[in-house]
Structures are given as C-alpha cells and as structure tokens.
Design a protein around this motif. Structure first.
Motif, PDB file in Angstrom:
ATOM      1  N   LEU A  57      52.820 -55.001 -71.365  1.00  0.00           N
ATOM      2  CA  LEU A  57      52.902 -54.128 -72.463  1.00  0.00           C
ATOM      3  C   LEU A  57      53.726 -52.856 -72.049  1.00  0.00           C
ATOM      4  O   LEU A  57      53.975 -52.469 -70.921  1.00  0.00           O
ATOM      5  CB  LEU A  57      51.537 -53.686 -72.973  1.00  0.00           C
ATOM      6  N   THR A  58      53.823 -52.161 -73.148  1.00  0.00           N
ATOM      7  CA  THR A  58      54.399 -50.526 -72.728  1.00  0.00           C
ATOM      8  C   THR A  58      53.319 -49.601 -73.188  1.00  0.00           C
ATOM      9  O   THR A  58      52.456 -50.119 -73.857  1.00  0.00           O
ATOM     10  CB  THR A  58      55.780 -50.237 -73.443  1.00  0.00           C
ATOM     11  N   VAL A  59      53.197 -48.543 -72.558  1.00  0.00           N
ATOM     12  CA  VAL A  59      52.145 -47.589 -72.898  1.00  0.00           C
ATOM     13  C   VAL A  59      52.435 -46.411 -73.435  1.00  0.00           C
ATOM     14  O   VAL A  59      53.423 -45.834 -73.245  1.00  0.00           O
ATOM     15  CB  VAL A  59      51.531 -47.375 -71.381  1.00  0.00           C
ATOM     16  N   SER A  60      51.261 -45.961 -74.215  1.00  0.00           N
ATOM     17  CA  SER A  60      51.777 -44.474 -74.649  1.00  0.00           C
ATOM     18  C   SER A  60      51.308 -43.457 -73.872  1.00  0.00           C
ATOM     19  O   SER A  60      51.814 -42.249 -73.560  1.00  0.00           O
ATOM     20  CB  SER A  60      50.938 -44.525 -76.024  1.00  0.00           C
ATOM     21  N   GLU A  61      50.129 -43.908 -72.834  1.00  0.00           N
ATOM     22  CA  GLU A  61      49.809 -43.065 -71.676  1.00  0.00           C
ATOM     23  C   GLU A  61      49.649 -43.938 -70.401  1.00  0.00           C
ATOM     24  O   GLU A  61      49.092 -45.017 -70.671  1.00  0.00           O
ATOM     25  CB  GLU A  61      48.445 -42.258 -72.248  1.00  0.00           C
ATOM     26  N   ALA A  62      49.995 -43.310 -69.376  1.00  0.00           N
ATOM     27  CA  ALA A  62      50.000 -44.105 -68.337  1.00  0.00           C
ATOM     28  C   ALA A  62      48.690 -43.896 -67.373  1.00  0.00           C
ATOM     29  O   ALA A  62      48.325 -44.756 -66.406  1.00  0.00           O
ATOM     30  CB  ALA A  62      50.946 -43.439 -67.361  1.00  0.00           C
ATOM     31  N   THR A  63      47.445 -43.639 -68.171  1.00  0.00           N
ATOM     32  CA  THR A  63      46.147 -43.542 -67.492  1.00  0.00           C
ATOM     33  C   THR A  63      45.146 -44.718 -68.093  1.00  0.00           C
ATOM     34  O   THR A  63      43.999 -44.796 -67.819  1.00  0.00           O
ATOM     35  CB  THR A  63      45.790 -42.439 -68.140  1.00  0.00           C
ATOM     36  N   ILE A  64      45.794 -45.584 -68.973  1.00  0.00           N
ATOM     37  CA  ILE A  64      44.790 -46.557 -69.694  1.00  0.00           C
ATOM     38  C   ILE A  64      44.590 -47.606 -68.971  1.00  0.00           C
ATOM     39  O   ILE A  64      43.603 -48.547 -69.064  1.00  0.00           O
ATOM     40  CB  ILE A  64      45.108 -46.479 -71.135  1.00  0.00           C
ATOM     41  N   TYR A  65      45.595 -48.494 -68.668  1.00  0.00           N
ATOM     42  CA  TYR A  65      45.816 -49.817 -68.498  1.00  0.00           C
ATOM     43  C   TYR A  65      45.485 -50.401 -67.186  1.00  0.00           C
ATOM     44  O   TYR A  65      45.436 -51.689 -66.777  1.00  0.00           O
ATOM     45  CB  TYR A  65      47.292 -50.394 -69.127  1.00  0.00           C
ATOM     46  N   SER A  66      45.604 -49.448 -66.153  1.00  0.00           N
ATOM     47  CA  SER A  66      45.325 -50.103 -64.805  1.00  0.00           C
ATOM     48  C   SER A  66      43.905 -50.607 -64.601  1.00  0.00           C
ATOM     49  O   SER A  66      43.767 -51.491 -63.942  1.00  0.00           O
ATOM     50  CB  SER A  66      45.431 -48.758 -63.796  1.00  0.00           C
ATOM     51  N   ARG A  67      43.123 -50.093 -65.474  1.00  0.00           N
ATOM     52  CA  ARG A  67      41.581 -50.645 -65.390  1.00  0.00           C
ATOM     53  C   ARG A  67      41.662 -52.158 -65.683  1.00  0.00           C
ATOM     54  O   ARG A  67      40.556 -52.778 -65.325  1.00  0.00           O
ATOM     55  CB  ARG A  67      40.637 -49.913 -66.020  1.00  0.00           C
ATOM     56  N   PHE A  68      42.566 -52.489 -66.384  1.00  0.00           N
ATOM     57  CA  PHE A  68      42.579 -53.929 -66.916  1.00  0.00           C
ATOM     58  C   PHE A  68      43.395 -54.828 -66.049  1.00  0.00           C
ATOM     59  O   PHE A  68      43.704 -55.967 -66.286  1.00  0.00           O
ATOM     60  CB  PHE A  68      43.025 -54.045 -68.262  1.00  0.00           C
ATOM     61  N   SER A 118      50.851 -52.233 -80.374  1.00  0.00           N
ATOM     62  CA  SER A 118      50.139 -51.698 -81.415  1.00  0.00           C
ATOM     63  C   SER A 118      48.409 -51.801 -81.259  1.00  0.00           C
ATOM     64  O   SER A 118      47.728 -51.920 -82.108  1.00  0.00           O
ATOM     65  CB  SER A 118      50.284 -52.596 -82.704  1.00  0.00           C
ATOM     66  N   VAL A 119      48.143 -51.299 -79.908  1.00  0.00           N
ATOM     67  CA  VAL A 119      46.881 -51.076 -79.535  1.00  0.00           C
ATOM     68  C   VAL A 119      46.322 -49.945 -80.110  1.00  0.00           C
ATOM     69  O   VAL A 119      46.848 -48.848 -79.939  1.00  0.00           O
ATOM     70  CB  VAL A 119      46.514 -51.246 -78.177  1.00  0.00           C
ATOM     71  N   THR A 120      45.658 -49.781 -81.128  1.00  0.00           N
ATOM     72  CA  THR A 120      45.179 -48.418 -81.667  1.00  0.00           C
ATOM     73  C   THR A 120      43.824 -48.416 -82.148  1.00  0.00           C
ATOM     74  O   THR A 120      43.345 -49.670 -82.541  1.00  0.00           O
ATOM     75  CB  THR A 120      45.931 -48.066 -83.029  1.00  0.00           C
ATOM     76  N   VAL A 121      43.177 -47.259 -82.136  1.00  0.00           N
ATOM     77  CA  VAL A 121      41.725 -47.524 -82.739  1.00  0.00           C
ATOM     78  C   VAL A 121      41.554 -45.966 -83.378  1.00  0.00           C
ATOM     79  O   VAL A 121      41.969 -44.936 -82.782  1.00  0.00           O
ATOM     80  CB  VAL A 121      40.801 -47.294 -81.383  1.00  0.00           C
ATOM     81  N   SER A 122      41.028 -46.093 -84.544  1.00  0.00           N
ATOM     82  CA  SER A 122      40.959 -45.005 -85.488  1.00  0.00           C
ATOM     83  C   SER A 122      40.125 -44.043 -84.940  1.00  0.00           C
ATOM     84  O   SER A 122      39.063 -44.151 -83.976  1.00  0.00           O
ATOM     85  CB  SER A 122      39.955 -45.237 -86.711  1.00  0.00           C
ATOM     86  N   ARG A 130      36.788 -43.902 -82.019  1.00  0.00           N
ATOM     87  CA  ARG A 130      37.271 -43.945 -80.407  1.00  0.00           C
ATOM     88  C   ARG A 130      36.300 -43.894 -79.447  1.00  0.00           C
ATOM     89  O   ARG A 130      35.007 -43.255 -79.707  1.00  0.00           O
ATOM     90  CB  ARG A 130      38.341 -42.587 -80.231  1.00  0.00           C
ATOM     91  N   ARG A 131      36.426 -44.007 -78.130  1.00  0.00           N
ATOM     92  CA  ARG A 131      35.608 -44.242 -77.162  1.00  0.00           C
ATOM     93  C   ARG A 131      34.273 -44.681 -77.299  1.00  0.00           C
ATOM     94  O   ARG A 131      33.223 -44.168 -76.733  1.00  0.00           O
ATOM     95  CB  ARG A 131      35.486 -42.623 -76.573  1.00  0.00           C
ATOM     96  N   ARG A 132      34.290 -45.855 -77.836  1.00  0.00           N
ATOM     97  CA  ARG A 132      33.023 -46.667 -77.819  1.00  0.00           C
ATOM     98  C   ARG A 132      33.422 -48.079 -77.517  1.00  0.00           C
ATOM     99  O   ARG A 132      32.725 -48.862 -77.814  1.00  0.00           O
ATOM    100  CB  ARG A 132      32.221 -46.439 -78.951  1.00  0.00           C
ATOM    101  N   GLY A 133      34.526 -48.420 -76.768  1.00  0.00           N
ATOM    102  CA  GLY A 133      34.737 -49.574 -76.154  1.00  0.00           C
ATOM    103  C   GLY A 133      35.506 -50.519 -77.040  1.00  0.00           C
ATOM    104  O   GLY A 133      35.696 -51.727 -76.733  1.00  0.00           O
ATOM    105  N   VAL A 134      36.054 -50.157 -78.206  1.00  0.00           N
ATOM    106  CA  VAL A 134      36.833 -50.818 -79.012  1.00  0.00           C
ATOM    107  C   VAL A 134      38.217 -51.254 -78.424  1.00  0.00           C
ATOM    108  O   VAL A 134      38.354 -52.767 -78.550  1.00  0.00           O
ATOM    109  CB  VAL A 134      37.167 -50.266 -80.649  1.00  0.00           C
ATOM    110  N   ALA A 135      39.010 -50.428 -77.928  1.00  0.00           N
ATOM    111  CA  ALA A 135      40.204 -50.831 -77.131  1.00  0.00           C
ATOM    112  C   ALA A 135      39.713 -51.660 -75.991  1.00  0.00           C
ATOM    113  O   ALA A 135      40.490 -52.701 -75.762  1.00  0.00           O
ATOM    114  CB  ALA A 135      41.036 -49.496 -76.604  1.00  0.00           C
ATOM    115  N   ARG A 136      38.686 -51.527 -75.300  1.00  0.00           N
ATOM    116  CA  ARG A 136      38.221 -52.352 -73.958  1.00  0.00           C
ATOM    117  C   ARG A 136      38.138 -53.619 -74.670  1.00  0.00           C
ATOM    118  O   ARG A 136      38.614 -54.861 -73.965  1.00  0.00           O
ATOM    119  CB  ARG A 136      37.008 -51.892 -73.522  1.00  0.00           C
ATOM    120  N   ALA A 137      37.297 -54.013 -75.735  1.00  0.00           N
ATOM    121  CA  ALA A 137      36.922 -55.416 -76.345  1.00  0.00           C
ATOM    122  C   ALA A 137      38.418 -56.153 -76.711  1.00  0.00           C
ATOM    123  O   ALA A 137      38.616 -57.266 -76.470  1.00  0.00           O
ATOM    124  CB  ALA A 137      36.093 -55.058 -77.586  1.00  0.00           C
TER     125      ALA A 137
END
Ligand SMILES: CC(=O)SCCNC(=O)CCNC(=O)[C@H](O)C(C)(C)COP(=O)(O)OP(=O)(O)OC[C@H]1O[C@@H](n2cnc3c(N)ncnc32)[C@H](O)[C@@H]1OP(=O)(O)O
Length: 435
Positions: free
Chosen positions: A141-152, A107-111, A115-122
């Motif tokens: 976790l499971t992902v909605s998009e495969a491009t987000i979580y490698s950076r973590f 349930s990682v969501t950002v309104s 978006r794109r001001r570091g809320v998900a990163r935090a």
C-alpha cells in the motif's frame, strides 16, 4: 475464482458486528451502491463530491477491483458506508525481474463520525487474512500518514524524490538523443503509454501492473483536471515509441518568461528516451522551473544537468510492503552475492514468525527454508521484524542502517552488512505510479 470474489474476512465482520456495524463487499455492478462507496471514498480523503461524469469514469475504470464497505444500520443514510477499502492483486516486480503477486490495498477511509474505534484495524487485519487465505505472499500500500501501518507489519520499501529544477542553471551534459519528439493526443498516447509502462515495470523492482484508471490519469483520458495536460512522446531513431512525458504549465503572476512546468509523469523504456524527455522539459521556452514529483531516487538526470545544484530534491516514502510468506518472496528474487544468512523473524500477527535459512548461489538464486538448527558455519545471523524484512526486500533500504538504528539485531559480527550485500540491486526500486 478471482480476488474480486474473495469474501470479507469473517473474523473482522464479527468484530465489527459487536459494535453494530456491517462489513460487506460492494456490488460494483450495482451503480447506486458503488456510487455511494465512491462518494464515501472521496469524502474520506477530503475531496469534493464526485460529479456524475467522474462517477461514471470511476465506475468504468475501477469496478473490477474488490471494494469493501463498513455500514452503520443506525445511520440516517444506512446505505452510505462509514468505512471503505479497495483491493486488487497485481504482479510486483522483484530484483532479477521475476514477479510475485501483491495484494494492493487502497482507499482505507473511516468517516470522522466513526473514527478511532477500531474500524480501520478491522479492515486492515481483514485484508491481511483475506490475502493470506488466497495464498498471496505480499501485501502493499501507499500511505497518507507514515504512522499508521507499521503496527500491521508493513515497512517502507521504496522511496521517491520530488525534484524542483531551476532551468536557467541547466547546461545539458547528457547524450544527444537520435530520435524525435511529438505532441500526441491523450487517446493516441493511451495504448503507447500502457505498453511503455508495462515494458518498464517488468524489469523495474517495485513495478506494478497498471490498469486503464492509472494510465488514463497520467495521459489525460480521464480525470477532472485533464484540459491543462500536455503530452509528448519520444520515438527512437527507428520511429518506435519509447517514452512519454505529460505535464502542466502554470504562468508566473508577473513574468511571462517564468512559467512552471509540473510533470505528471515521465517514463522511458530506455535511458535514451528518459534523457530526451528530460531535456525537452528542461529546455522549454518561457519555463523557469520544472517540478517533478514521484521520481526514482537514482534518476540519472541529476548527472546530466551540468549543475548539480540546479535541482533540489525532497525524498518521501512510496511503497510499503508486508510479507505474508517469507520462503515464497525470498525465493522469487535474485541476489548479488553467494552467501548464507539466518533470519529470525518476529511478526505481531504470526503469519511469518520463525527462523529461516536463506542461502544464495553464484547465479544469484536464493533457496529459503524454515530452519530450527544451529546457525551453519560461515552464515550470518540477524533478528528482525517482518516490517523491517519487508523494507529490505526490494533492496531499497540499507540493512546496515537499520542495524545502526537498533531495528536489526546482529547475531553474528557484520551480519547486517553481509545481508545488505546479498540484497544489493543495480537499480533502486521505484513505484512507477502511486496508488
Ligand atoms: C492505504 C491507504 O488507503 S492510506 C489512507 C488512510 N486514510 C486516510 O488518511 C483518510 C483519513 N483518515 C481516516 O479515514 C482514518 O482516520 C484512518 C483510516 C486513518 C484511521 O481509521 P480509524 O478507524 O480511526 O482507526 P482505528 O481506530 O482502527 O485505529 C487503529 C490503530 O491505528 C491508530 N491510528 C489510526 N489513525 C491514526 C493516525 N492518523 N495516525 C496514527 N495512528 C493512527 C490508532 O491509534 C489505533 O492504534 P492502536 O490500536 O494500535 O492503539
């Protein structure tokens, strides 16, 4: 103290506070607060607003999880979160049948307004630190998009196949099952399904423990779309429930003999039960197509169809893992060969960076230690990221392939394949139910 009371990460809270946002735990016993969080989660995934009835179900089945919200005091509705995540700790079955604790993140969501001001990163960084602080050695976790979580530091560790089978081409060549099949009502099936899923997950690498929310969704005791769900149970020759399949039927626009059956879930505690349930679905009258998403990549049914081309399969990533404690997780699984390998691990967050010596014995046990010396004679040696080590961990990704892709650096000749042989498994890892 359980994970549900683990406080939000103070570093992330401070970071968000500099943008005027508040990070806090949701009191899931306080219905209004939790309902606003649940609605934000629905909106985050572009789903319809939850009805009062489904809110009640979600509250009843997910209140035990740790729900985190990000709030904007300047919003006209400051009690409605602009960011969400939900976490819980589950056992993760690893090769050999042991379990380790996994911090599940969902349930990682950002309104879209924030978006794109570091809320998900935090949120993500906060969960990594919270899990590490609780000594949980793995995050998943499971992902909605495969491009987000490698950076973590996450890497994909399991895959699933989505199968579509043309039933008229099937000539069943699997064994005849000695047991019986019965239609069962969801309420009757629920406890049996929970027992069967639990039996399977305890020996299935990638298996997690599933609460009533998950099991209820697959058997149809909860969820908005439960009316069309049918379920059958397979009882073995001694009458013991050994598997179940739940599925929906959709009529063809013009041809009544061409229904499509979509499998919600099919799971057998034995190969006999799994085969019997598959055969049942493939031989349903008036059904031309069986669709089954989320299936294991080593599903035996493809060898039982009598026509390999009766099925088409599409593969997708499923469980993404992020190791937080290398000795704890490598020491928990079993290995296929007796060997030694030096792993030089890089980690963008420093949780796991370092050199480790993994030695495995003839019984399959692994011994791991942080290691500064020269590579021992005969040991393989590789350098890799924590995300790639996390991908390899359950044995579902080839180290040799990652080396060919330039992701693993071989410090000794043939080291990637030596590592691959150590990690080999007799059953592909499978995420039994998505989350
Ligand atoms: C585990 C799960 O729950 S998976 C579900 C994820 N959620 C969804 O898909 C719901 C819809 N999407 C969203 O709610 C949001 O867009 C989110 C959660 C994906 C991202 O939230 P944001 O607050 O905008 O992300 P944030 O600004 O913190 O970005 C962090 C980094 O991820 C990157 N990123 C964020 N979203 C995406 C994306 N969709 N694709 C690729 N990269 C992304 C950003 O560019 C940024 O990169 P950098 O800092 O390394 O340069």
């Amino acid at each position: 103290m359980g994970f549900e009371h683990t406080p939000v990460d103070p570093t992330s809270a401070e970071r968000l506070a500099t943008s005027g946002l508040e990070l806090r735990l949701v009191d899931t016993a306080e219905h209004d607060d939790f309902d606003r969080w649940l609605q934000a989660d629905q909106r985050g995934f572009h789903m319809a607003k939850a009805t009062p009835a489904s809110l009640a179900e979600l509250r009843a089945t997910t209140a035990h999880r740790r729900s985190v919200g990000v709030y904007d005091p300047q919003s006209p509705a400051p009690g409605h979160p602009v960011g969400t995540t939900q976490t819980w700790v589950t056992p993760l079955t690893v090769p050999g049948g042991a379990t380790i604790d996994m911090w599940a993140v969902s349930s990682v969501t950002v309104s879209p307004t924030h978006r794109r001001r570091g809320v998900a990163r935090a949120l993500l960084e906060g969960e990594l630190r919270a899990a590490a602080g609780d000594n949980v050695p793995m995050v998943g976790l499971t992902v909605s998009e495969a491009t987000i979580y490698s950076r973590f530091g996450f890497g994909v560790a399991t895959f699933t196949d989505s199968a579509e089978i043309e039933t008229r081409r099937v000539r069943w060549s699997g064994p005849d099952a000695p047991g019986r099949l019965h239609f069962v009502d969801p309420d009757v099936l629920l406890p049996d399904a929970a027992t069967i899923i639990d039996a399977v997950r305890s020996s299935q690498p990638g298996g997690l423990s599933y609460d009533d929310h998950f099991v209820g969704s697959v058997v149809g005791t909860i969820g908005d779309d439960r009316a069309g769900l049918r379920a059958v149970r397979y009882d073995d020759a001694d009458g013991r429930p050994m598997g179940f399949a739940s599925y929906r039927l959709r009529a063809h626009e013009t041809d009544f003999a061409k229904h499509t059956a979509t499998v919600q879930h099919l799971i057998g505690a034995t190969d006999e039960a799994t085969a019997a349930l598959w055969r049942y679905l493939l031989e349903l009258d008036l059904v031309a197509t069986v669709r089954a998403p989320g299936r294991p990549v080593d599903e035996p049914v493809h060898w039982q169809l009598g026509d390999l081309r009766a099925a088409t399969r599409r593969r997708r990533d499923a469980l993404w893992l992020r190791i937080l404690d290398v000795p704890a997780v490598l020491g928990a699984r079993r290995y296929a060969t007796a060997a030694a390998v030096v792993l030089e691990v890089s980690d963008p967050y420093g949780f796991t960076a370092g050199r480790f010596l993994l030695e495995t014995d003839a019984e399959g046990a692994g011994h791991v230690e942080q290691f500064d010396g020269a590579t021992p004679a005969g040991a393989a040696s590789v350098a890799l990221s924590i995300g790639d080590l996390s991908s390899l961990y359950l044995g579902g990704v080839s180290a040799a392939t990652l080396a060919r892709a330039g992701r693993i650096e071989e410090r000794s000749a043939g080291a990637a394949f030596a590592l691959e042989r150590m990690l080999a498994v007799d059953r592909a890892p499978w995420l039994i139910l998505g989350f």
